[in-house]
Design a protein around this motif. Structure first.
Motif, PDB file in Angstrom:
ATOM      1  N   ASP A 133     -16.819   9.751  -7.109  1.00 41.73           N
ATOM      2  CA  ASP A 133     -17.144  11.146  -6.350  1.00 41.73           C
ATOM      3  C   ASP A 133     -16.547  11.087  -4.944  1.00 41.73           C
ATOM      4  N   ALA A 134     -16.817  10.082  -4.239  1.00 43.06           N
ATOM      5  CA  ALA A 134     -16.422  10.003  -2.983  1.00 43.06           C
ATOM      6  C   ALA A 134     -14.650   9.971  -2.651  1.00 43.06           C
ATOM      7  N   ILE A 135     -14.210   9.374  -3.745  1.00 41.67           N
ATOM      8  CA  ILE A 135     -12.677   9.206  -3.827  1.00 41.67           C
ATOM      9  C   ILE A 135     -12.328  10.703  -3.921  1.00 41.67           C
ATOM     10  N   LYS A 136     -12.562  11.558  -5.014  1.00 39.05           N
ATOM     11  CA  LYS A 136     -12.145  12.852  -5.207  1.00 39.05           C
ATOM     12  C   LYS A 136     -12.294  13.847  -4.244  1.00 39.05           C
ATOM     13  N   ASP A 137     -13.615  13.570  -3.539  1.00 30.57           N
ATOM     14  CA  ASP A 137     -13.808  14.509  -2.454  1.00 30.57           C
ATOM     15  C   ASP A 137     -12.898  14.293  -1.270  1.00 30.57           C
ATOM     16  N   ASN A 175      -7.579  15.378   4.099  1.00 28.69           N
ATOM     17  CA  ASN A 175      -7.643  14.058   4.907  1.00 28.69           C
ATOM     18  C   ASN A 175      -6.576  13.094   4.829  1.00 28.69           C
ATOM     19  N   LEU A 176      -6.066  13.061   3.645  1.00 26.49           N
ATOM     20  CA  LEU A 176      -4.706  12.298   3.345  1.00 26.49           C
ATOM     21  C   LEU A 176      -3.434  12.793   3.370  1.00 26.49           C
ATOM     22  N   GLY A 177      -3.570  14.331   3.819  1.00 30.29           N
ATOM     23  CA  GLY A 177      -2.260  15.077   3.724  1.00 30.29           C
ATOM     24  C   GLY A 177      -1.853  15.154   2.439  1.00 30.29           C
ATOM     25  N   ASP A 178      -0.404  15.142   2.085  1.00 27.63           N
ATOM     26  CA  ASP A 178       0.109  15.268   0.871  1.00 27.63           C
ATOM     27  C   ASP A 178       0.089  14.082   0.045  1.00 27.63           C
ATOM     28  N   ILE A 179      -0.417  13.979  -0.822  1.00 26.52           N
ATOM     29  CA  ILE A 179      -0.599  12.678  -1.841  1.00 26.52           C
ATOM     30  C   ILE A 179       0.844  12.506  -2.601  1.00 26.52           C
ATOM     31  N   SER A 206       0.442  11.409   3.177  1.00 27.03           N
ATOM     32  CA  SER A 206       1.093  11.635   4.495  1.00 27.03           C
ATOM     33  C   SER A 206       0.705  11.369   5.716  1.00 27.03           C
ATOM     34  N   LYS A 207      -0.923  11.646   5.745  1.00 26.74           N
ATOM     35  CA  LYS A 207      -1.851  11.391   6.848  1.00 26.74           C
ATOM     36  C   LYS A 207      -2.809  10.021   6.698  1.00 26.74           C
ATOM     37  N   GLY A 208      -2.760   9.471   5.593  1.00 26.80           N
ATOM     38  CA  GLY A 208      -3.509   8.330   5.159  1.00 26.80           C
ATOM     39  C   GLY A 208      -3.713   7.846   4.123  1.00 26.80           C
ATOM     40  N   GLN A 209      -4.631   6.715   3.699  1.00 26.65           N
ATOM     41  CA  GLN A 209      -4.566   6.243   2.267  1.00 26.65           C
ATOM     42  C   GLN A 209      -5.824   5.838   2.166  1.00 26.65           C
ATOM     43  N   ILE A 210      -6.313   5.626   0.619  1.00 26.49           N
ATOM     44  CA  ILE A 210      -7.387   5.168   0.123  1.00 26.49           C
ATOM     45  C   ILE A 210      -7.041   4.025  -0.477  1.00 26.49           C
ATOM     46  N   PHE A 211      -7.975   2.779  -0.202  1.00 27.21           N
ATOM     47  CA  PHE A 211      -7.544   1.587  -1.105  1.00 27.21           C
ATOM     48  C   PHE A 211      -8.920   1.292  -1.531  1.00 27.21           C
ATOM     49  N   ILE A 212      -8.885   0.866  -2.762  1.00 22.11           N
ATOM     50  CA  ILE A 212     -10.031   0.428  -3.548  1.00 22.11           C
ATOM     51  C   ILE A 212      -9.692  -1.175  -4.173  1.00 22.11           C
ATOM     52  N   ASP A 213     -10.606  -1.928  -3.626  1.00 23.54           N
ATOM     53  CA  ASP A 213     -10.481  -3.246  -3.827  1.00 23.54           C
ATOM     54  C   ASP A 213     -10.580  -3.823  -5.191  1.00 23.54           C
ATOM     55  N   CYS A 250     -14.371  -0.571 -11.232  1.00 27.42           N
ATOM     56  CA  CYS A 250     -15.810  -0.642 -11.319  1.00 27.42           C
ATOM     57  C   CYS A 250     -16.104  -1.093  -9.873  1.00 27.42           C
ATOM     58  N   PRO A 251     -15.740  -0.475  -8.825  1.00 24.60           N
ATOM     59  CA  PRO A 251     -15.667  -0.915  -7.559  1.00 24.60           C
ATOM     60  C   PRO A 251     -17.017  -1.123  -6.752  1.00 24.60           C
ATOM     61  N   LYS A 252     -17.497  -2.244  -6.257  1.00 23.18           N
ATOM     62  CA  LYS A 252     -18.661  -2.252  -5.347  1.00 23.18           C
ATOM     63  C   LYS A 252     -18.551  -1.250  -3.928  1.00 23.18           C
ATOM     64  N   SER A 253     -17.248  -0.944  -3.737  1.00 23.87           N
ATOM     65  CA  SER A 253     -16.894  -0.373  -2.385  1.00 23.87           C
ATOM     66  C   SER A 253     -15.606   0.461  -2.555  1.00 23.87           C
ATOM     67  N   VAL A 254     -15.470   1.397  -1.605  1.00 20.72           N
ATOM     68  CA  VAL A 254     -14.073   1.903  -1.588  1.00 20.72           C
ATOM     69  C   VAL A 254     -13.960   2.216   0.126  1.00 20.72           C
ATOM     70  N   LYS A 255     -12.546   1.831   0.477  1.00 23.54           N
ATOM     71  CA  LYS A 255     -12.311   2.106   1.916  1.00 23.54           C
ATOM     72  C   LYS A 255     -11.588   3.596   1.942  1.00 23.54           C
ATOM     73  N   LEU A 256     -12.201   4.443   2.440  1.00 21.02           N
ATOM     74  CA  LEU A 256     -11.745   5.860   2.778  1.00 21.02           C
ATOM     75  C   LEU A 256     -11.029   6.017   4.098  1.00 21.02           C
ATOM     76  N   THR A 257     -10.447   7.094   4.476  1.00 24.81           N
ATOM     77  CA  THR A 257      -9.742   7.178   5.915  1.00 24.81           C
ATOM     78  C   THR A 257     -10.392   6.684   7.144  1.00 24.81           C
ATOM     79  N   ASP A 258     -12.007   7.091   7.125  1.00 22.55           N
ATOM     80  CA  ASP A 258     -12.596   6.741   8.290  1.00 22.55           C
ATOM     81  C   ASP A 258     -13.891   5.902   8.108  1.00 22.55           C
ATOM     82  N   THR A 259     -14.283   5.653   6.986  1.00 23.25           N
ATOM     83  CA  THR A 259     -15.476   4.703   6.433  1.00 23.25           C
ATOM     84  C   THR A 259     -15.260   4.107   5.129  1.00 23.25           C
ATOM     85  N   THR A 260     -16.422   3.142   5.005  1.00 24.31           N
ATOM     86  CA  THR A 260     -16.474   2.310   3.793  1.00 24.31           C
ATOM     87  C   THR A 260     -17.603   2.801   3.201  1.00 24.31           C
ATOM     88  N   LEU A 261     -17.644   3.139   1.790  1.00 22.41           N
ATOM     89  CA  LEU A 261     -18.720   3.297   1.047  1.00 22.41           C
ATOM     90  C   LEU A 261     -18.790   2.169   0.195  1.00 22.41           C
TER      91      LEU A 261
END
Length: 335
Positions: free
Chosen positions: A139-143, A149-153, A249-256, A261-272
């Motif tokens: 849900d957080a990824i979609k939001d 915040n990522l610009g043009d994906i 164009s402004k940032g990226q999301i990385f899912i380890d 089935c991720p334990k966490s996700v790294k958004l542009t300015d926080t990790t959930l």
């Protein structure tokens, strides 16, 4: 409805994934007030009873038909081999049960459509259990994607490589084996989660074993506006770093590892982070505690009268399985 009564579950299948689903569901904080594992069905009475004893289910059946005929059961989880998914889904829907069926529902979109159309006709909930979509971090990824915040994906990448081609159900054509339906579907659903539309063009390559089932695949999805997704999956390599990335164009999301089935996700300015607690019976697969989220989602949909999931609904099943159809065609995968 004056109160939210307990949702009585019937479980079809007493194997590894059914164990993990039941164990994960029992970690929900409101489990005893909202869910009950009422019956277990397996191909033998003995196996069903052994499984029922583990999860304190009051009923054990040696026939799946008995679950369909049980008036106490409101919803059925189908965790058997996927060659049986369509048949059992139709059986349970015919009996008036809501259904959560493990993925893949079927090897083709037309077979999936048959089940979805019947669920609509019967006014029942049907979920293909692509469990990734029910994780809170998804849900957080979609939001974040929708926030701008990522610009043009313009690029999405996924990798899912694990050595599983020695598993019998995956290497045999008569069992509808292969990695596209088993792990490739997770790569596809991730790209669809980000872009939310069908690609304009699909370029796929993959290798087949001697029985004609696929062992690996490389897929490029080309979208309008020069947007792309690069998907890599394999069942014959050593385990890889199975990650996913969304690049803008402004940032990226990385899912380890493990992105599906991720334990966490790294958004542009926080990790959930997700809560993935241990259940009463040991899990068989990575982060299986996350299966609790699809059970909770099914409860909320049914009790609110929703019959199509906003997280992974009919349009999502159609999109993903139409892409699978085209990939299968290009690599020569036929069942």
């Amino acid at each position: 409805m004056a109160e939210e009564k307990v949702l009585n579950w019937g479980i079809c299948g007493a194997g590894k994934i059914s164990n993990d689903f039941c164990s994960a569901m029992m970690t929900l904080s409101r489990y005893e007030r909202e869910h009950k594992i009422t019956a277990i069905a397996a191909r033998s009475q003995e196996k069903a009873q052994k499984f029922a004893d583990i999860f304190e289910a009051p009923k054990a059946y040696g026939s799946y038909k008995d679950v369909a005929n049980d008036p106490d059961i409101e919803i059925v989880y189908i965790g058997v081999i996927h060659t049986e998914h369509v048949r059992l889904s139709m059986m349970m829907l015919e009996a008036g049960k809501h259904v959560v069926c493990e993925k893949p529902l079927a090897p083709t979109w037309q077979e999936c459509k048959k089940v979805l159309d019947y669920a609509k006709e019967k006014k029942l909930l049907f979920l293909e259990a692509v469990w990734s979509r029910f994780f809170p971090v998804y849900d957080a990824i979609k939001d974040e994607v929708n926030s701008g915040n990522l610009g043009d994906i313009s690029m999405v990448t996924t990798q899912f490589c694990i050595p599983i081609m020695s598993v019998e159900r995956l290497c045999r054509k008569d069992l509808m084996g292969g990695v596209l339906l088993d792990i490739g579907i997770y790569c596809i659903q991730f790209a669809c989660h980000v872009y939310g539309e069908m690609p304009e063009k699909i370029i796929a390559t993959g290798s087949l074993n001697e029985e004609g089932v696929d062992e690996d695949g490389c897929v490029i999805l080309l979208y309008s506006g020069n947007r792309k997704a690069s998907l890599v999956y394999s069942g014959k390599t050593a385990s890889g770093n199975n990650t996913a990335t969304i690049m803008g164009s402004k940032g990226q999301i990385f899912i380890d590892d493990c992105f599906w089935c991720p334990k966490s996700v790294k958004l542009t300015d926080t990790t959930l982070e997700n809560k993935i607690p241990e259940g009463p019976s040991p899990y068989n697969f990575y982060n299986s505690g996350g299966l609790r989220y699809e059970a909770d989602h099914a409860f909320k949909l049914i009790r609110s009268g929703q019959l199509d999931s906003p997280k992974y609904g009919y349009k999502d099943v159609e999109m993903i399985h139409k892409i699978i159809d085209e990939i299968s065609k290009q690599i020569g995968l036929k069942y």
